[in-house]
Design an enzyme around this catalytic site. Structure first.
Site, mmCIF file in Angstrom:
data_model
loop_
_atom_site.group_PDB
_atom_site.id
_atom_site.type_symbol
_atom_site.label_atom_id
_atom_site.label_comp_id
_atom_site.label_asym_id
_atom_site.label_seq_id
_atom_site.Cartn_x
_atom_site.Cartn_y
_atom_site.Cartn_z
ATOM 1 N N ARG A 1 0.783 -1.211 0.002
ATOM 2 C CA ARG A 1 -0.034 -0.051 -0.043
ATOM 3 C C ARG A 1 0.889 1.258 0.017
ATOM 4 N NH1 ARG A 1 2.633 1.813 3.649
ATOM 5 N NH2 ARG A 1 0.865 3.852 3.632
ATOM 6 N N GLY A 2 0.193 2.289 -0.239
ATOM 7 C CA GLY A 2 1.285 3.686 -0.370
ATOM 8 C C GLY A 2 1.126 3.863 -1.764
ATOM 9 N N ALA A 3 0.639 5.077 -2.407
ATOM 10 C CA ALA A 3 0.542 5.408 -3.585
ATOM 11 C C ALA A 3 1.962 4.939 -4.482
ATOM 12 C CB ALA A 3 0.157 7.095 -3.772
ATOM 13 N N ARG B 1 -7.594 -0.552 -6.943
ATOM 14 C CA ARG B 1 -8.001 0.543 -5.906
ATOM 15 C C ARG B 1 -8.063 1.902 -6.900
ATOM 16 N NH1 ARG B 1 -4.325 1.177 -0.722
ATOM 17 N NH2 ARG B 1 -6.019 2.067 0.056
ATOM 18 N N GLN C 1 -1.857 2.406 9.849
ATOM 19 C CA GLN C 1 -0.507 2.498 9.124
ATOM 20 C C GLN C 1 0.318 3.220 9.939
ATOM 21 O OE1 GLN C 1 -3.388 3.318 7.713
ATOM 22 N NE2 GLN C 1 -3.696 2.688 5.542
ATOM 23 N N ASP D 1 -2.153 10.595 -2.123
ATOM 24 C CA ASP D 1 -2.262 9.900 -3.109
ATOM 25 C C ASP D 1 -2.696 10.226 -4.646
ATOM 26 O OD1 ASP D 1 -2.959 8.396 -0.419
ATOM 27 O OD2 ASP D 1 -3.048 6.917 -2.086
ATOM 28 N N ASN E 1 -5.567 12.574 0.274
ATOM 29 C CA ASN E 1 -4.578 11.566 1.032
ATOM 30 C C ASN E 1 -5.445 10.718 2.237
ATOM 31 O OD1 ASN E 1 -1.885 10.620 1.804
ATOM 32 N ND2 ASN E 1 -2.234 11.928 3.725
ATOM 33 N N LYS E 2 -4.833 10.204 2.903
ATOM 34 C CA LYS E 2 -5.459 9.469 4.017
ATOM 35 C C LYS E 2 -6.452 9.943 4.797
ATOM 36 C CE LYS E 2 -5.089 5.635 4.433
ATOM 37 N NZ LYS E 2 -5.861 4.895 3.704
#
Ligand code: MRU
Length: 344
Positions: free
Chosen positions: A44-46, A87, A194, A235, A247-248
């Site tokens: 995960r993570g862009a 995603r 995370q 993201d 973002n998150k």
């Protein structure tokens, strides 16, 4: 210190769902397995999912039985659809798929040359990501002073990229390497944690002081003057609307409180996160499985029969962002105008 890499016809990645308890690697032998890893947050993570997407396409090419360029193109298009459906929000995933497909089209030779070229391109994208993060860290470190306490949300470190530095944490790591004493406050980042699991693990490995706090503690910490600067990743940054930052979930709340207390709020993201094609309204904010909210580990914490909302990301308007740190330099507001100086 890599998160995802190509090894003898396989894609290997660290299974982030198992961290911090166990360091376990997933060996992906076909692109469907990489797609599953992206979907389930094993990776995960862009930027990391961008590189994983490129490697998944490389795997599709490597395993293709195509004997003509036309047949290879068909296999790649099919794989691209599966990868793009994993995603919806991170720009890097779509950027990576588009780049590999474009590269695949550009080869003149036979199928085997094209396959080799596609694998080389995916590996190159991982190397470029690492280099971009290091450059971003060097530019961003100028914004940090000796003794700073820096807040961050989610994990925007090496685990969220191809490896080594990361984006927001890359800035902190370079400042640390320069001899500045930096300590970090990591928001735990419900629901998937995370911050608590990954950022804490990564910074501890790097010998950088880190304290984990509950997401709700951030207002109190700003009020007490306990956070000097806040840096997050992104993201997707939607350029058409003057760089709204996706973002998150929780990021926008932090940006509001930071502004209220006059604490600089920075976003660190490579150019592969910038969306030059879409308007904000066209971007899908991922809604994830409700069990991420209803349960903590195996324990159900929400009464049965109660429904939940689980948006994975939120949207921070540009007026809450003091600067965007990229591999080409630090961009000050107005972002859309000033971005033209780094991306002509
Ligand atoms: O759901 P995740 O863990 O993929 O979300 C990740 C984030 O929101 C990160 O902040 C973002 O991808 C930037 S990572 C360099």
């Amino acid at each position: 210190m890599r998160t995802v890499w190509w090894e003898k016809g396989k894609v290997i990645l660290i299974n982030q769902k198992k961290l911090p308890e166990e360091v376990v690697y997933v060996e992906c032998e076909d692109y469907h397995r990489v797609a599953e890893s992206i979907k389930t947050l094993e990776i995960r993570g862009a930027p990391a999912i961008g590189v994983a997407a490129a490697m998944a396409l490389a795997l599709a090419a490597y395993q293709s039985n195509a004997t003509s360029r036309h047949a290879l193109r068909k296999d790649l298009t099919e794989a691209a659809e599966v990868i793009k459906a994993t995603r919806p929000t991170a720009r890097n995933l779509f950027w990576a798929v588009e780049r590999v497909l474009l590269k695949a089209e550009s080869f003149e030779g036979d199928v085997s040359e094209a396959v080799e070229g596609i694998v080389t391109e995916a590996v190159l994208m991982a190397e470029e990501d690492v280099a971009a993060n290091k450059a971003m860290g060097t530019h961003g470190a100028m914004l940090l002073e000796d003794g700073d306490v820096v807040g961050t949300i989610c994990n925007a470190g090496r685990l969220a990229t191809a490896g080594e530095y990361g984006t927001a944490l890359g800035v902190i790591k370079v400042a640390h390497e320069q001899g500045k004493k930096i300590s970090v406050i990591a928001l735990e980042t419900r629901p998937v944690l995370q911050g608590a699991r990954l950022t804490a693990f990564e910074l501890m490995q790097d010998g950088i002081d880190v304290k984990v706090v509950c997401d709700g503690a951030v207002g109190y910490l700003f009020y007490k003057g306990m956070i000097d600067k806040f840096i997050c990743g992104a993201d997707r940054i939607v350029v058409a609307d003057d760089c709204y930052v996706i973002n998150k979930v929780g990021t926008h709340t932090v940006s509001l409180v930071a502004k209220q207390y006059g604490v600089p709020f920075y976003v660190a993201a490579p150019l592969s996160t910038f969306d030059f094609q879409h308007r904000l309204g066209e971007v899908e904010i991922e809604e994830r499985d409700s069990r991420e909210v209803t349960n903590i580990g195996k324990r159900r914490i929400v009464p049965h029969g109660v429904s939940v909302l689980n948006p994975a990301f939120d949207i921070t308007p540009p007026e809450f962002v003091n600067a965007i740190i990229t591999e080409k330099g630090v961009i000050q507001p107005p972002f859309k105008t000033n971005l033209k100086h780094v991306v002509p």
